[in-house]
Write a protein that holds these residues in place. Structure first.
Motif, PDB file in Angstrom:
ATOM      1  N   GLU A  87       0.754  -1.288  -0.009  1.00 23.03           N
ATOM      2  CA  GLU A  87       0.035  -0.118   0.053  1.00 23.03           C
ATOM      3  C   GLU A  87       1.020   1.152   0.125  1.00 23.03           C
ATOM      4  OE1 GLU A  87      -4.161   1.523   2.151  1.00 23.03           O
ATOM      5  OE2 GLU A  87      -3.199  -0.373   2.797  1.00 23.03           O
TER       6      GLU A  87
ATOM      7  N   ARG B  72      -6.421  -8.454  -5.592  1.00 24.84           N
ATOM      8  CA  ARG B  72      -7.422  -7.130  -5.365  1.00 24.84           C
ATOM      9  C   ARG B  72      -6.360  -5.971  -5.540  1.00 24.84           C
ATOM     10  NH1 ARG B  72     -10.848  -8.909  -0.240  1.00 24.84           N
ATOM     11  NH2 ARG B  72      -8.733  -9.180   0.772  1.00 24.84           N
ATOM     12  N   ARG B  73      -6.917  -4.912  -5.996  1.00 24.67           N
ATOM     13  CA  ARG B  73      -6.406  -3.599  -6.284  1.00 24.67           C
ATOM     14  C   ARG B  73      -7.252  -2.292  -6.143  1.00 24.67           C
ATOM     15  NH1 ARG B  73      -7.983  -0.092 -10.337  1.00 24.67           N
ATOM     16  NH2 ARG B  73      -7.402  -1.594 -11.978  1.00 24.67           N
ATOM     17  N   ARG B  74      -6.658  -1.303  -5.466  1.00 25.67           N
ATOM     18  CA  ARG B  74      -7.409  -0.213  -5.234  1.00 25.67           C
ATOM     19  C   ARG B  74      -6.616   0.893  -5.594  1.00 25.67           C
ATOM     20  NH1 ARG B  74      -7.991  -0.169  -0.234  1.00 25.67           N
ATOM     21  NH2 ARG B  74      -6.316   1.762   0.126  1.00 25.67           N
ATOM     22  N   CYS B  75      -7.124   1.839  -6.660  1.00 23.03           N
ATOM     23  CA  CYS B  75      -6.483   3.084  -6.899  1.00 23.03           C
ATOM     24  C   CYS B  75      -7.339   4.238  -7.121  1.00 23.03           C
ATOM     25  CB  CYS B  75      -5.527   2.628  -8.258  1.00 23.03           C
ATOM     26  SG  CYS B  75      -4.749   4.103  -8.732  1.00 23.03           S
TER      27      CYS B  75
ATOM     28  N   GLN C 213     -11.104   3.267  -7.293  1.00 19.11           N
ATOM     29  CA  GLN C 213     -11.201   2.508  -8.369  1.00 19.11           C
ATOM     30  C   GLN C 213     -10.736   0.927  -7.861  1.00 19.11           C
ATOM     31  OE1 GLN C 213     -13.367   3.059 -11.296  1.00 19.11           O
ATOM     32  NE2 GLN C 213     -13.456   5.149 -10.245  1.00 19.11           N
ATOM     33  N   THR C 214     -11.593   0.040  -7.983  1.00 15.64           N
ATOM     34  CA  THR C 214     -11.234  -1.471  -8.002  1.00 15.64           C
ATOM     35  C   THR C 214     -11.119  -2.334  -8.955  1.00 15.64           C
ATOM     36  OG1 THR C 214     -13.444  -2.071  -7.034  1.00 15.64           O
ATOM     37  CG2 THR C 214     -12.091  -1.044  -5.283  1.00 15.64           C
TER      38      THR C 214
ATOM     39  N   GLU D  26     -10.709  -6.979  -9.421  1.00 18.75           N
ATOM     40  CA  GLU D  26     -10.321  -8.037  -8.397  1.00 18.75           C
ATOM     41  C   GLU D  26     -10.555  -9.145  -9.433  1.00 18.75           C
ATOM     42  OE1 GLU D  26     -13.214 -10.582  -5.347  1.00 18.75           O
ATOM     43  OE2 GLU D  26     -12.507  -8.507  -4.700  1.00 18.75           O
TER      44      GLU D  26
ATOM     45  N   ASP E  31      -3.427  -6.985 -14.917  1.00 14.34           N
ATOM     46  CA  ASP E  31      -3.914  -5.501 -14.640  1.00 14.34           C
ATOM     47  C   ASP E  31      -3.000  -4.427 -14.984  1.00 14.34           C
ATOM     48  OD1 ASP E  31      -5.793  -3.718 -13.192  1.00 14.34           O
ATOM     49  OD2 ASP E  31      -4.846  -4.087 -11.186  1.00 14.34           O
TER      50      ASP E  31
END
Length: 233
Positions: A12, A30-33, A36-37, A39, A106
């Motif tokens: 993170e 899983r990614r959050r930026c 925006q997510t 999976e 991704d």
């Protein structure tokens, strides 16, 4: 965050979170930026997750292979060569790699992307647009948002030339990373309307790690290196 990971991990930094973990008994990426997510469930016994900067132009979807760098105009005398430094937008690629194959999992990035048309409407190309100041030395950059481009400009003509932009085919881009993200490029001015651009496959500083190229993961053969700018520079 950049590097190779096996099994579960959690990274993170600011508005970015990337992890793999067990969800309902299944290994899940899983990614959050910036809110925006993304999976995906992963089915792998030996695969590794590879995270590194990648050539820009894939966001918000795969739009173009071209990058247009605009900068303050430079006047270059006949036969002269000048090396300058620019800032370019960074996108982050996540790959899943096994002994036999590598695949794009991704791609994400900070900020918003701008696109423009280089050349005439009937025959020009859509390019990712970036405006940068010109720096005589390597400038500080925001690590996950921008990188440094070392650009060597050579005037091969017999006249003074003004140059204020360079267009690249990002499929050829060679990205390295360490304390910062970097690429090296060349621009050879032929005439008032023609110039050749290309990338150099070498780290900007010793010890930098070479990033996985998107064309390798996407199985895209690079048949012709470089790009010919036909509509001015």
């Amino acid at each position: 965050m950049f590097g190779r990971y096996r099994d579960t991990f959690h990274q993170e930094s600011g508005d970015i979170m990337v992890e793999t973990g067990s969800v309902d008994g299944l290994l899940t990426y899983r990614r959050r930026c910036e809110g925006q997510t993304f999976e995906r469930i992963l089915v792998s016994k030996t695969g590794e997750i590879v995270i590194n900067p990648v050539e820009p132009g894939s966001l918000p979807r795969d739009i173009t292979d071209f990058l247009l760098m605009e900068f303050p105009p430079m006047m270059i005398e006949p036969g002269a060569t000048q090396t300058v430094y620019l800032k370019f937008p960074v996108e982050i690629g996540v790959f899943i790699e096994s002994a036999r194959d590598i695949e794009v999992l991704d791609i994400f990035g900070l900020g918003t992307q701008k696109y423009t048309l280089y050349g005439p409407p009937a025959g020009g190309v859509i390019a990712l647009y970036c405006r940068s100041a010109i720096y005589p030395d390597i400038p500080p950059v925001e690590f996950y948002r921008e990188g440094v481009m070392e650009l060597s400009v050579q005037n091969l003509s017999l006249e003074w030339m003004e140059v204020s932009c360079a267009v690249f085919n990002s499929v050829d881009m060679k990205i390295y990373y360490g304390d910062f993200v970097a690429t090296s490029a060349t621009m050879r001015i032929i005439s008032r309307t023609l110039a050749e651009t290309d990338f150099v496959d070498a780290p900007l500083r010793p010890g930098m790690e070479k990033a996985v190229e998107l064309n390798r993961a996407r199985k895209i053969p690079v048949l012709n290196r470089g790009h010919l700018m036909e509509w001015g520079h």
